[in-house]
Design an enzyme around this catalytic site. Structure first.
Site, short mmCIF file in Angstrom:
data_model
loop_
_atom_site.label_atom_id
_atom_site.label_comp_id
_atom_site.label_asym_id
_atom_site.label_seq_id
_atom_site.Cartn_x
_atom_site.Cartn_y
_atom_site.Cartn_z
N GLU A 1 -70.59 0.96 16.78
CA GLU A 1 -69.31 0.51 17.35
C GLU A 1 -69.03 -0.96 17.04
O GLU A 1 -68.25 -1.61 17.74
CB GLU A 1 -69.29 0.73 18.88
CG GLU A 1 -69.53 2.15 19.33
CD GLU A 1 -68.40 3.13 18.96
OE1 GLU A 1 -67.45 2.74 18.25
OE2 GLU A 1 -68.50 4.30 19.39
N HIS B 1 -70.91 4.61 29.22
CA HIS B 1 -70.33 5.92 29.55
C HIS B 1 -70.50 6.26 31.04
O HIS B 1 -71.27 7.15 31.39
CB HIS B 1 -71.04 7.02 28.73
CG HIS B 1 -71.09 6.79 27.24
ND1 HIS B 1 -72.01 7.43 26.43
CD2 HIS B 1 -70.33 6.02 26.43
CE1 HIS B 1 -71.81 7.05 25.16
NE2 HIS B 1 -70.80 6.20 25.13
N HIS C 1 -64.67 9.47 26.85
CA HIS C 1 -65.81 8.82 26.18
C HIS C 1 -66.47 7.76 27.07
O HIS C 1 -67.65 7.85 27.35
CB HIS C 1 -65.37 8.22 24.84
CG HIS C 1 -66.49 7.60 24.05
ND1 HIS C 1 -66.68 7.82 22.71
CD2 HIS C 1 -67.49 6.77 24.42
CE1 HIS C 1 -67.76 7.18 22.30
NE2 HIS C 1 -68.26 6.52 23.33
N GLU D 1 -61.26 -4.60 47.03
CA GLU D 1 -61.54 -5.73 46.14
C GLU D 1 -61.16 -5.48 44.68
O GLU D 1 -61.21 -6.41 43.87
CB GLU D 1 -63.02 -6.11 46.25
CG GLU D 1 -63.39 -6.41 47.70
CD GLU D 1 -64.29 -7.62 47.87
OE1 GLU D 1 -65.00 -7.95 46.93
OE2 GLU D 1 -64.25 -8.20 48.96
N HIS E 1 -70.03 -1.86 26.21
CA HIS E 1 -69.52 -0.48 26.19
C HIS E 1 -70.55 0.44 26.82
O HIS E 1 -71.75 0.27 26.60
CB HIS E 1 -69.24 -0.06 24.74
CG HIS E 1 -69.06 1.41 24.56
ND1 HIS E 1 -68.03 2.11 25.14
CD2 HIS E 1 -69.78 2.34 23.86
CE1 HIS E 1 -68.13 3.39 24.80
NE2 HIS E 1 -69.18 3.56 24.04
P1 13P Z 1 -74.75 3.37 18.96
O1 13P Z 1 -76.09 3.99 19.22
O2 13P Z 1 -74.43 3.32 17.49
O3 13P Z 1 -74.63 2.01 19.62
O4 13P Z 1 -73.62 4.31 19.59
C1 13P Z 1 -73.64 4.67 20.94
C2 13P Z 1 -72.27 4.91 21.48
O5 13P Z 1 -72.07 4.79 22.67
C3 13P Z 1 -71.18 5.31 20.56
O6 13P Z 1 -69.94 5.20 21.18
ZN ZN Z 2 -70.02 5.36 23.38
#
Ligand code: 13P
Ligand code: ZN
Length: 270
Positions: free
Chosen positions: A116, A141, A210, A169, A139
């Site tokens: 990413e 999930h 995602h 908050e 980033h």
């Molecule tokens: P990477 O292992 O390449 O960092 O990817 C993980 C991910 O969350 C892809 O969106």
């Molecule tokens: Zn991801």
């Protein structure tokens, strides 16, 4: 030279990766983090004239030429980063042609930066254009936020308003709201460009079905933004199927603006 494993940005990053894993936000290799460093941060830890490898980045972000980044490696399990930071993380400089990363430390098993990287570096450039103190892009999930992108309208104003209503908050933590991208294939320059564009108006960008991106001046801020959004999403998922008897009204949220001197995103409150 001191061991870079003792540098505060490495110890903080390792601690943060483990905390994110513990939250359940980073199953397997899910998630990635990048931190902008200054050359001065590396002094005493690394010889920045010694380039170990040149790794093409596959896009051009000329505004980042010569900048240093600490970035999680692709395919690395967040659960294991604390066990082997040198294989899991890397420090590189963006080359003068802006087309490659000059690796200075890390990815010791021959690995590379996160898939990413476009979203990370393009988001850094976008955030720096509106906030010169921005240092971190994160980033992951988170479960409830992900669930919410299946059942809630993806309109940014509607999505933001629901989150603000889920915890008092929230509006203080992200008064600019949260931006939302529809599902797109990940790891591409296209999703990188779309994310960076959304990063110009908010520090939070949802990737529907995602995960989430967050940006901020340090790891605490970026982690805290996601923590707050995920908590609000959890309250939403706990209550979405129940009869709602009361909620935070726009009048309540205006009171929060007054009390704490914050300004909600223009047009998001009635
Ligand atoms: P990477 O292992 O390449 O960092 O990817 C993980 C991910 O969350 C892809 O969106
Ligand atoms: Zn991801």
């Amino acid at each position: 030279m001191r061991s870079i494993l003792e540098a505060p940005y490495i110890t903080e990053l390792v601690r943060t990766c483990s905390a994110m894993y513990a939250q359940g936000w980073d199953e397997r290799n899910g998630g990635n983090i990048s931190i902008l460093l200054d050359e001065a941060d590396l002094k005493g830890y690394l010889d920045v004239t010694k380039v170990l490898r040149r790794i093409p980045v596959g896009f051009k972000e000329p505004s980042l030429k010569g900048r240093y980044f600490l970035v999680t490696g692709t395919g690395k399990y967040f659960r294991n980063i604390e066990v082997d930071p040198a294989a899991s993380l890397g420090i590189f400089r963006i080359a003068d042609d802006a087309e490659a990363a000059e690796l200075l430390w890390g990815y010791t098993d021959g690995g590379s930066f996160t898939s990413e990287l476009p979203a990370h570096l393009m988001s850094h450039a976008a955030r720096l254009s509106v906030d010169p103190d921005n240092r971190v892009v994160m980033h992951c999930h988170p479960d409830n936020l992900l669930a919410m992108t299946y059942v809630h309208d993806l309109d940014e104003r509607a999505f933001t308003r629901t989150l603000w209503q889920m915890e008092t908050e929230c509006i203080m933590v992200f008064p600019e709201g949260i931006n939302v991208l529809p599902w797109m294939p990940c790891g591409t320059n296209e999703i990188g460009e779309a994310t960076a564009d959304k990063m110009k108006t908010a520090r939070l960008v949802v990737w529907a079905q995602h995960g989430i991106y967050s940006a901020g001046k340090d790891l605490d801020e970026t982690f805290g933004l996601i923590e707050t959004v995920e908590k609000a999403a959890r309250i939403y998922m706990m209550t979405a199927n129940l009869k709602i008897r009361q909620t935070l009204t726009d009048a309540d949220l205006h009171q929060m603006e007054e009390r704490f001197g914050i300004r909600a995103r223009e047009g998001y409150l009635d």
